[in-house]
Design a protein around this motif. Structure first.
Motif, PDB file in Angstrom:
ATOM      1  N   ARG A 173       0.872  -1.178   0.000  1.00  0.00           N
ATOM      2  CA  ARG A 173       0.000   0.000   0.000  1.00  0.00           C
ATOM      3  C   ARG A 173       0.910   1.229   0.000  1.00  0.00           C
ATOM      4  O   ARG A 173       1.462   1.591   1.028  1.00  0.00           O
ATOM      5  N   GLY A 175       2.323   5.041  -0.284  1.00  0.00           N
ATOM      6  CA  GLY A 175       2.020   6.445  -0.042  1.00  0.00           C
ATOM      7  C   GLY A 175       3.287   7.264  -0.056  1.00  0.00           C
ATOM      8  O   GLY A 175       4.396   6.716   0.004  1.00  0.00           O
ATOM      9  N   ASP A 186      -0.803  11.862  -6.990  1.00  0.00           N
ATOM     10  CA  ASP A 186      -1.283  10.644  -6.340  1.00  0.00           C
ATOM     11  C   ASP A 186      -2.323   9.934  -7.193  1.00  0.00           C
ATOM     12  O   ASP A 186      -2.303   8.706  -7.332  1.00  0.00           O
ATOM     13  N   ARG A 187      -3.217  10.684  -7.805  1.00  0.00           N
ATOM     14  CA  ARG A 187      -4.254  10.073  -8.645  1.00  0.00           C
ATOM     15  C   ARG A 187      -3.629   9.445  -9.886  1.00  0.00           C
ATOM     16  O   ARG A 187      -4.040   8.370 -10.327  1.00  0.00           O
ATOM     17  N   THR A 192      -1.260   6.985  -2.413  1.00  0.00           N
ATOM     18  CA  THR A 192      -1.809   7.923  -1.435  1.00  0.00           C
ATOM     19  C   THR A 192      -0.818   9.045  -1.149  1.00  0.00           C
ATOM     20  O   THR A 192       0.367   8.794  -0.932  1.00  0.00           O
ATOM     21  N   ARG A 193      -1.342  10.263  -1.129  1.00  0.00           N
ATOM     22  CA  ARG A 193      -0.506  11.406  -0.750  1.00  0.00           C
ATOM     23  C   ARG A 193      -0.772  11.769   0.711  1.00  0.00           C
ATOM     24  O   ARG A 193      -1.925  11.878   1.142  1.00  0.00           O
ATOM     25  N   HIS A 203       2.075   5.658   8.380  1.00  0.00           N
ATOM     26  CA  HIS A 203       1.647   4.737   7.313  1.00  0.00           C
ATOM     27  C   HIS A 203       2.704   3.687   6.983  1.00  0.00           C
ATOM     28  O   HIS A 203       2.382   2.618   6.456  1.00  0.00           O
TER      29      HIS A 203
END
Length: 336
Positions: A173, A175, A186-187, A192-193, A203
């Motif tokens: 995952r 980030g 990020d998109r 994830t930002r 995180h």
């Protein structure tokens, strides 16, 4: 008018490629300085308009020995070896080579993370209990499934982005924290930002450092930041040694908050005595560190292809800025 460029470290056996790229109006000199620019004769320094720097440092007192200097090309991504304030005061352009070694460093960072998280360094020998080897796995808090882990990236430049894509492919995952990037990254990457460093740290079961060394990043990953990591986290640094407080890392590893670390960069390279205690323990093969720490000699970039890229891209950058008056890879003087 003939321009003069100096390659003072004798990195390559000749200057044929540099002469070809720079063109007939540029004379390329090559010295073989053993330890510093101080060994280059004043008579050479006085002629030089362009200077290539790889391992050597370029402090203010050495810049003063080059009265005609107009361009410095740092043959690598980081530019902390160059006194940019002294260069700016003279109007000397400082450039780097940001687009070499990206794949190699990203591969190295992810390899360190995976090797630690799969416990590969725990299996350094067949264990013995009695007269014959015991064929078995080793239990360790290092070993985790990728999909249950957050993979945090500090600095999402070219290398950080390449690491993000690799880590995502392995199921982490992913980030990142990078306050200098525009919205939307990020998109585009499907990651994830995080808006603050503490958010990123909380995180990051794996933290991978990819920021440049600047006034704002020196010591950024300190004791407080490391304590924000989830317990049993892994830390990987392939950026610059002084970004990470190595003494704080030792303490976090000793008390078990950080399970493992992979370091390709150190605060001082090569390390000189007295070395940080963590490195002294590593050298001594301290039992508490077995399988938990791996150190590589700032070699993350190292492949024959990367060495070729350094040479060609450095020469092209020098040509663009010194000969053609472009702004290719020029580092703004006001950059941190």
């Amino acid at each position: 008018m003939v321009l003069t460029v100096l390659e003072p470290e004798g990195m390559y056996p000749d200057t044929a490629l540099e002469r070809e790229v720079l063109g007939p109006g540029v004379r390329v000199l090559q010295a073989h300085a053993a330890g510093s620019l101080a060994e280059v004769p004043d008579s050479v320094c006085e002629q030089v308009e362009g200077l290539f720097i790889f391992r050597l440092w370029l402090p203010a007192e050495q810049i003063a020995r080059f009265p005609r200097l107009r361009v410095v090309v740092r043959m690598g991504v980081g530019y902390d070896r160059v006194d940019r304030a002294a260069c700016a005061a003279r109007g000397i352009a400082v450039c780097n080579v940001p687009d070499y070694g990206t794949q190699e460093v990203a591969d190295h960072a992810v390899s360190l993370a995976l090797a630690l998280r799969r416990g590969l360094f725990l299996h350094h020998e067949l264990q013995r209990e009695g007269p014959s080897p015991v064929w078995r796995y080793v239990d360790s808090k290092l070993i985790r499934r990728a999909e249950v882990q957050g993979f945090g990236i500090l600095g999402l430049g070219r290398i950080g982005t390449a690491v993000a894509l690799r880590a995502k492919a392995f199921g982490f995952r992913v980030g990142f924290f990078d306050p200098y990037l525009p919205n939307g990254v990020d998109r585009a990457l499907g990651i994830t930002r995080f808006r603050t460093l503490p958010e990123l740290m909380r995180h990051s079961d794996v933290l991978s450092i990819h920021a440049p060394l600047t006034r704002t990043t020196r010591g950024l990953v300190d004791a407080a930041a490391l304590r924000e990591l989830p317990r049993d986290a892994v830390v990987v640094n392939t950026a610059r040694g002084p970004i990470l407080d190595i003494d704080a890392l030792e303490q976090a590893m000793r008390d078990g908050h950080v399970a493992g670390a992979g370091l390709d960069v150190l605060p001082v390279e090569p390390p000189v005595d007295p070395v940080p205690n963590l490195l002294a323990e590593y050298r001594a093969r301290a039992p508490w560190l077995r399988g938990r720490l791996v150190v590589t000699p700032h070699s993350a970039f190292h492949t024959p292809e990367a060495w070729d890229d350094i040479r060609l891209k450095s020469a092209e950058t020098m040509r663009d800025v010194l000969v053609e008056g472009l702004r290719t890879n020029v580092i703004p003087p006001e950059a941190d």
